[in-house]
Write a protein that holds these residues in place. Structure first.
Motif, mmCIF file in Angstrom:
data_model
loop_
_atom_site.group_PDB
_atom_site.id
_atom_site.type_symbol
_atom_site.label_atom_id
_atom_site.label_comp_id
_atom_site.label_asym_id
_atom_site.label_seq_id
_atom_site.Cartn_x
_atom_site.Cartn_y
_atom_site.Cartn_z
ATOM 1 N N HIS A 115 0.741 -1.042 0.248
ATOM 2 C CA HIS A 115 -0.457 0.160 -0.096
ATOM 3 C C HIS A 115 0.516 1.610 -0.179
ATOM 4 O O HIS A 115 2.095 0.834 0.451
ATOM 5 N N LEU A 116 0.159 2.513 -0.416
ATOM 6 C CA LEU A 116 0.808 3.422 -0.231
ATOM 7 C C LEU A 116 -0.020 4.511 0.127
ATOM 8 O O LEU A 116 -1.331 4.940 -0.064
ATOM 9 N N THR A 117 0.188 4.767 2.113
ATOM 10 C CA THR A 117 -0.031 5.784 2.866
ATOM 11 C C THR A 117 -0.360 6.755 2.467
ATOM 12 O O THR A 117 0.467 7.513 2.378
ATOM 13 N N VAL A 118 -1.526 7.138 2.783
ATOM 14 C CA VAL A 118 -1.911 8.363 2.071
ATOM 15 C C VAL A 118 -2.442 9.286 3.397
ATOM 16 O O VAL A 118 -1.755 10.498 3.944
ATOM 17 N N ALA A 119 -2.645 8.830 4.471
ATOM 18 C CA ALA A 119 -3.358 9.534 5.386
ATOM 19 C C ALA A 119 -4.196 8.610 7.358
ATOM 20 O O ALA A 119 -3.786 7.680 6.500
ATOM 21 N N HIS A 120 -3.309 8.807 8.094
ATOM 22 C CA HIS A 120 -3.368 7.815 9.179
ATOM 23 C C HIS A 120 -3.779 8.603 10.379
ATOM 24 O O HIS A 120 -3.117 10.375 10.108
ATOM 25 N N GLY A 121 -4.159 7.697 11.140
ATOM 26 C CA GLY A 121 -4.528 8.624 12.507
ATOM 27 C C GLY A 121 -5.099 9.540 12.809
ATOM 28 O O GLY A 121 -5.616 10.322 12.966
#
Length: 189
Positions: free
Chosen positions: A127-133
């Motif tokens: 995966h390519l993380t765009v947003a977290h938390g």
């Protein structure tokens, strides 16, 4: 955002990632707002293996092994056509994902003392993380905005070794995907 990462990293930590420069124009603005890794020097990427060996353990032999192991894999083209989620995480899903899985499996098999994500997950999903938390409504907003800018197509031709100095991550080396046959014991190269 820097406060979110304070004390989170240890000097000498390393990661192997496939940098996806083509995703920066689309995902970069959102990553800078909602992915704390963007603010500490980590570009848009798909993780191959994290954590990898501590930098003190990465000598010329490890570098040679990485060069050979990554070099056995063919370069490939990947498309990011849509978003998916893990709990609290919005990411771009690569198609195909098998080349990333093959790289992760190969590196983890060579260095079993460095399982992907410290062994936290039974199935490692590229995966390519765009947003977290973030709250769900924020992830919904980001996903809706991204949908108008997808797909993104990228050529993956290398794996990069990143090293953390305790505060920021820095690219240390790149290993090319060359599609070379595996060296056989006893063969001369």
């Amino acid at each position: 955002m820097a406060d979110e990462t304070a004390g989170r990293f240890r000097a000498g930590e390393t990661a192997l990632v496939a940098v996806v420069e083509e995703a920066e124009p689309v995902a970069g603005p959102w990553r800078r707002r909602f992915d704390s890794f963007a603010s500490v020097g980590v570009p848009a990427h798909v993780t191959v293996l994290v954590p990898f060996l501590d930098i003190e353990r990465i000598d010329s032999g490890v570098m040679d092994d990485l060069r050979a192991l990554v070099g056995e894999h063919d370069p490939f083209t990947v498309r990011f056509e849509g978003c998916r989620r893990f709990p609290g995480v919005l990411y771009l899903a690569p198609t195909p994902d098998q080349p990333f899985r093959a790289l992760t499996e190969a590196v983890a098999a060579r260095w079993p003392e460095a399982p992907p994500y410290g062994g936290q997950f039974a199935d490692v999903v590229p995966h390519l993380t765009v947003a977290h938390g973030q709250e769900g409504h924020v992830l919904d907003e980001v996903e809706a905005a991204l949908a108008t800018r997808l797909p993104v197509t990228a050529d993956v031709g290398s794996v990069s070794l990143f090293v953390c100095d305790g505060d920021r991550w820095h690219r240390h080396a790149d290993f090319s995907l060359l599609g070379l046959p595996a060296a056989r014991p006893g063969s001369s190269s």
